[in-house]
Design a protein around this motif. Structure first.
Motif, PDB file in Angstrom:
ATOM      1  N   GLU A   1       0.702  -1.355  -0.055  1.00 19.45           N
ATOM      2  CA  GLU A   1       0.209   0.057   0.147  1.00 19.45           C
ATOM      3  C   GLU A   1       0.858   1.212   0.003  1.00 19.45           C
ATOM      4  OE1 GLU A   1      -3.002   0.221   3.261  1.00 19.45           O
ATOM      5  OE2 GLU A   1      -2.135   2.372   3.279  1.00 19.45           O
TER       6      GLU A   1
ATOM      7  N   GLN B   1       1.625   1.926  -3.319  1.00 18.39           N
ATOM      8  CA  GLN B   1       0.311   2.701  -3.923  1.00 18.39           C
ATOM      9  C   GLN B   1       0.560   4.271  -3.540  1.00 18.39           C
ATOM     10  OE1 GLN B   1      -2.507  -0.179  -2.350  1.00 18.39           O
ATOM     11  NE2 GLN B   1      -3.994   0.352  -4.255  1.00 18.39           N
ATOM     12  N   ARG B   2       0.530   4.383  -2.464  1.00 16.14           N
ATOM     13  CA  ARG B   2       0.432   5.974  -2.117  1.00 16.14           C
ATOM     14  C   ARG B   2       1.503   6.543  -2.649  1.00 16.14           C
ATOM     15  NH1 ARG B   2      -0.897   4.976   3.362  1.00 16.14           N
ATOM     16  NH2 ARG B   2       0.887   5.998   4.013  1.00 16.14           N
TER      17      ARG B   2
ATOM     18  N   ALA C   1      -1.944   7.489  -4.798  1.00 14.85           N
ATOM     19  CA  ALA C   1      -3.298   7.082  -4.211  1.00 14.85           C
ATOM     20  C   ALA C   1      -3.520   7.657  -3.088  1.00 14.85           C
ATOM     21  CB  ALA C   1      -3.484   5.367  -4.216  1.00 14.85           C
ATOM     22  N   SER C   2      -4.509   8.248  -2.292  1.00 17.78           N
ATOM     23  CA  SER C   2      -4.625   8.934  -0.992  1.00 17.78           C
ATOM     24  C   SER C   2      -5.220   7.825   0.048  1.00 17.78           C
ATOM     25  CB  SER C   2      -5.750  10.017  -0.930  1.00 17.78           C
ATOM     26  OG  SER C   2      -6.867   9.165  -0.797  1.00 17.78           O
TER      27      SER C   2
ATOM     28  N   GLU D   1      -8.719   7.224  -0.019  1.00 24.04           N
ATOM     29  CA  GLU D   1      -9.061   6.439  -1.188  1.00 24.04           C
ATOM     30  C   GLU D   1      -8.922   5.018  -0.934  1.00 24.04           C
ATOM     31  OE1 GLU D   1      -7.862   9.893  -4.403  1.00 24.04           O
ATOM     32  OE2 GLU D   1      -6.641   7.957  -4.446  1.00 24.04           O
ATOM     33  N   ILE D   2      -7.637   4.561  -0.361  1.00 22.99           N
ATOM     34  CA  ILE D   2      -7.451   3.114  -0.075  1.00 22.99           C
ATOM     35  C   ILE D   2      -8.320   2.653   0.997  1.00 22.99           C
ATOM     36  CG2 ILE D   2      -5.669   1.707   0.840  1.00 22.99           C
ATOM     37  CD1 ILE D   2      -3.610   3.815  -0.556  1.00 22.99           C
TER      38      ILE D   2
END
Ligand code: DI6
Ligand code: FE
Length: 407
Positions: free
Chosen positions: A83, A86-87, A91-92, A95-96
């Motif tokens: 994750e 991802q950030r 991605a915030s 959102e996650i």
């Protein structure tokens, strides 16, 4: 017959006494220990005629109070490094979380993990904190999010305390996120916390305090008020994750319940700070989460200073927003990100952290009568504890007067 059990000599001491200038420094000092407590702290010249069973020179090293990590989520299953990637790609956090990732992915991993697996993983993290000078740690639940798994997490945290030299204070944080099975009726989950979980936790003596996450996608003031009223019913202290991502008046809510601490505070108003000053609620600053979330708004440091609100510092060690296992690194971050002074950082990781756990009378400074939790460092000045990144300057750690084996 010797008065003291152990006498540490040839020491430069930072007592961190409240109100003392310059770290409360004693240049050529000595510390006497009897049993688990500090019997005497002062200048070597004032020892005069007193003796100890064992005298040990620390050869000019600096001695400070042992560090206190007053806010961690040390017990959890799995990790969130994927994750994190991802950030980094944009991605915030929200959102996650809304997509079922984030805290809920750690909840899935924690629910499927056994007590032994959770213990083994957290024990490693506890050792890492100790190897950088920590003697007292607060550990929260908050990744079980149902009756059985919240109790499981607290039992693991209690076991860590029972099987280690370190002091472990535990906190019920069932109100950390809304579990998927209650997505449509979060109030029913709050009812379970108040009517079933808190009584069971109190019955088994599994927690020293109750915490909650005050944020739009977590719990609101009305729900948190119910949880805190239930906690008060069992004389459990309360703490609050407040105003981390938005100003939800969390600081004022914490003050209304005379919380031991309000933590994060990036979006706290001056009025919220004033309310904390009035209720004696300590601030816990968490630079690791600030850094990992790429936050840009620091907590209101000048207002906290101006209102004399104790500013504690902690790692907030958790897999999602603060995968940080060194309180000294948190001090280094707080200087760079929040412009705290190195002296404020050391006070935040000792004296003020003790206040945030309700342990102010018992530890956090080097004064006669307090617990003999002592850190000995290979440094030339205490400011170096916030200056160096990535070093390991700890020479020795004594907990309750006994040297801890850190290997
Ligand atoms: N705020 C945080 O930053 C952590 N908990 C909280 O209330 C995040 C926990 C996680 O993402 O696992
Ligand atoms: Fe936290």
């Amino acid at each position: 017959m010797a008065e003291w059990d152990l006498l540490l000599t040839d020491a430069r001491i930072a007592t961190m006494r409240l109100g003392a200038r310059n770290y409360g420094t004693i240049e050529d000092g000595a510390i006497a220990i009897v049993g688990e407590s500090l019997a005497w702290v002062g200048a070597a010249a004032d020892i005069a005629g007193k003796s100890a069973q064992t005298t040990r020179s620390v050869a000019g090293r600096w001695i400070t109070p042992a560090l206190i990590d007053c806010h961690t989520h040390l017990v959890f299953g799995g990790d969130r490094s994927a994750e994190f990637e991802q950030r980094l790609q944009g991605a915030s956090y929200e959102e996650i979380a809304r997509a079922g990732g984030g805290i809920l992915s750690t909840v899935r991993a924690t629910r499927t993990a056994s007590e032994d697996e959770l213990f083994a993983a957290a024990h490693k993290r506890l050792q890492q904190l100790a190897s950088d000078g920590v003697a007292t740690v607060e550990i929260k639940s908050g990744y079980g999010l149902d009756f059985e798994n919240e109790l499981k997490m607290l039992r693991v945290a209690r076991c860590l305390g029972d099987s280690s030299d370190l002091t472990v204070k535990t906190t019920l944080l069932a109100a950390h996120a809304i579990p998927p099975e209650h997505a449509q009726d979060p109030d029913a989950y709050v009812t379970m916390i108040c009517e079933k979980l808190i009584p069971a936790v109190a019955e088994e003596g599994l927690a020293d305090a109750v915490d909650a996450y005050c944020e739009s996608f977590a719990f609101n003031a009305e729900q948190i008020g119910r949880v805190f009223d239930a906690a008060r019913g069992f004389e459990l202290a309360v703490k609050l994750h407040a105003d981390q991502l938005t100003d939800g008046d969390g600081a004022a809510l914490a003050a209304k319940y005379s919380a031991l601490s309000a933590d994060h505070l990036e979006y706290t108003s001056v009025a919220g700070v004033a309310a904390m000053a009035k209720s004696g609620t300590a601030a816990v600053l968490l630079p690791g989460a600030f850094l990992t979330l790429g936050e840009t708004q620091p907590p209101p440091i000048d207002a906290l200073r101006g209102h004399h609100v104790p500013m504690a510092l902690a790692t907030d060690c958790n897999p999602g927003t603060s995968p940080l296992c060194s309180l000294r690194e948190a001090m280094a971050l707080a200087c760079r990100l929040f412009k705290l002074t190195p002296q404020e950082c050391l006070a935040g990781a000792t004296r003020e952290a003790a206040l945030a756990l309700g342990l102010g009378a018992d530890r956090g400074t080097l004064e006669a009568g307090k617990r003999a939790d002592i850190a000995i460092w290979d440094i030339e000045h205490p400011r170096e504890l916030s200056y160096w990144l990535g070093t390991r300057p700890l020479s020795d750690l004594l907990i309750a007067g006994r040297t801890v084996n850190l290997t």
